[in-house]
Design an enzyme around this catalytic site. Sequence first.
Site, PDB file in Angstrom:
ATOM      1  N   ILE A  11       0.821  -1.212   0.000  1.00 34.74           N
ATOM      2  CA  ILE A  11       0.000   0.000   0.000  1.00 34.74           C
ATOM      3  C   ILE A  11       0.856   1.263   0.000  1.00 34.74           C
ATOM      4  CG2 ILE A  11      -2.012  -1.119   1.044  1.00 34.74           C
ATOM      5  CD1 ILE A  11      -1.200   0.067   3.720  1.00 34.74           C
ATOM      6  N   TYR A  48       1.966  -7.151  17.451  1.00 39.92           N
ATOM      7  CA  TYR A  48       1.521  -6.398  16.282  1.00 39.92           C
ATOM      8  C   TYR A  48       0.287  -5.569  16.615  1.00 39.92           C
ATOM      9  CZ  TYR A  48      -0.447  -5.352  11.699  1.00 39.92           C
ATOM     10  OH  TYR A  48      -0.973  -4.697  10.612  1.00 39.92           O
ATOM     11  N   THR A  97      -0.725  -7.788   0.605  1.00 36.53           N
ATOM     12  CA  THR A  97       0.632  -7.239   0.536  1.00 36.53           C
ATOM     13  C   THR A  97       1.600  -8.282   1.067  1.00 36.53           C
ATOM     14  OG1 THR A  97       0.689  -6.307   2.773  1.00 36.53           O
ATOM     15  CG2 THR A  97      -0.373  -4.975   1.060  1.00 36.53           C
ATOM     16  N   LYS A 143      -0.293  -1.352  16.523  1.00 33.64           N
ATOM     17  CA  LYS A 143      -1.280  -0.667  15.697  1.00 33.64           C
ATOM     18  C   LYS A 143      -2.291   0.102  16.546  1.00 33.64           C
ATOM     19  CE  LYS A 143       0.216  -1.383  11.604  1.00 33.64           C
ATOM     20  NZ  LYS A 143       0.618  -0.224  10.761  1.00 33.64           N
TER      21      LYS A 143
END
Length: 309
Positions: free
Chosen positions: A28, A178, A215, A182
């Site tokens: 992205i 993770y 991705t 975020k």
Amino acid sequence: MPHPRWTASDIPPQAGRLAIVTGATSGIGYEAALALARAGARVVLAARDAAKAERAMAAIRRVHAAADLVARPLDTASLAAVRAFARRWQEEGGVIDILLLNAGIAAVPQREETTDGFERQLATNYLGHFALTGLLLPWLRAAPAARIVPVASLAHRQARLHFDDLQSRRSYGSQDAYRQSKLAMLMFGLELDRRLSAAGLTAQAIPVHPGIARTDIFRRGDRAGAVQQLAGRAIFGLIGQSAAQGALPLLYGATARMAQGGAYYGPDGLWEARGSPAPARIAPQALDRAAAERLWRVSEELTGVAYGF
């Protein structure tokens, strides 16, 4: 509300504007850099791997020959590299109109520690971006209406901040680390916009998430666990959208006239996994103002970067 089918063709002309995109060599980040260059912006690809940055610029120019691009080395996992980027910007750079905080890693199977003593996912995804934004703040303030776009994730909804073990030294799980990184990115974006507004600045912080985009974020080289790679690719392959579609919320936050500071945008489809940019749901823990202020203080202490509002 956003246009129901907002696409990259709706990006306002960006001629005369400068955008820095971290993690711009693939996924992205690459798609966002390509779209911004097509719209006329001068785009700085801030990337850890110089060879990948050169290949990304060549690929963008094959699509858009007139693209105004420059590559600059940046590893958000290293405070020394972040400070080096900022020093070089002080010497060579100028006003920054868009700062797109996209670089990230996921699914690191075993805990890794950076040279600064940080857990690698927290360092790469959040702490490096916190430091970078603070160090570049003078050039963001100089823009007439700068946009700072932290890239968060759907994963923030299952996260909490482990203030008693922020670096996951006592207990480490790849997904838990993770998710925490975020959640921190989203809370940072919301708190940053509050502080910019309180200081009377025109710059805005607009956090976003890409939904589920196909991705290579799960490809971690020789560190990657086979199970994480296979599971990630299978899930993202089945329900994920293209990287170009996943970049749309980033581009919306960075350029759309309707985007609002302190709002949160992601895809509008089922579970916000895919679709067109729209307001996204924020989990209650991300709206905890006291926790956001504590995170800010801890981040300043860890990085040594104090914002000069």
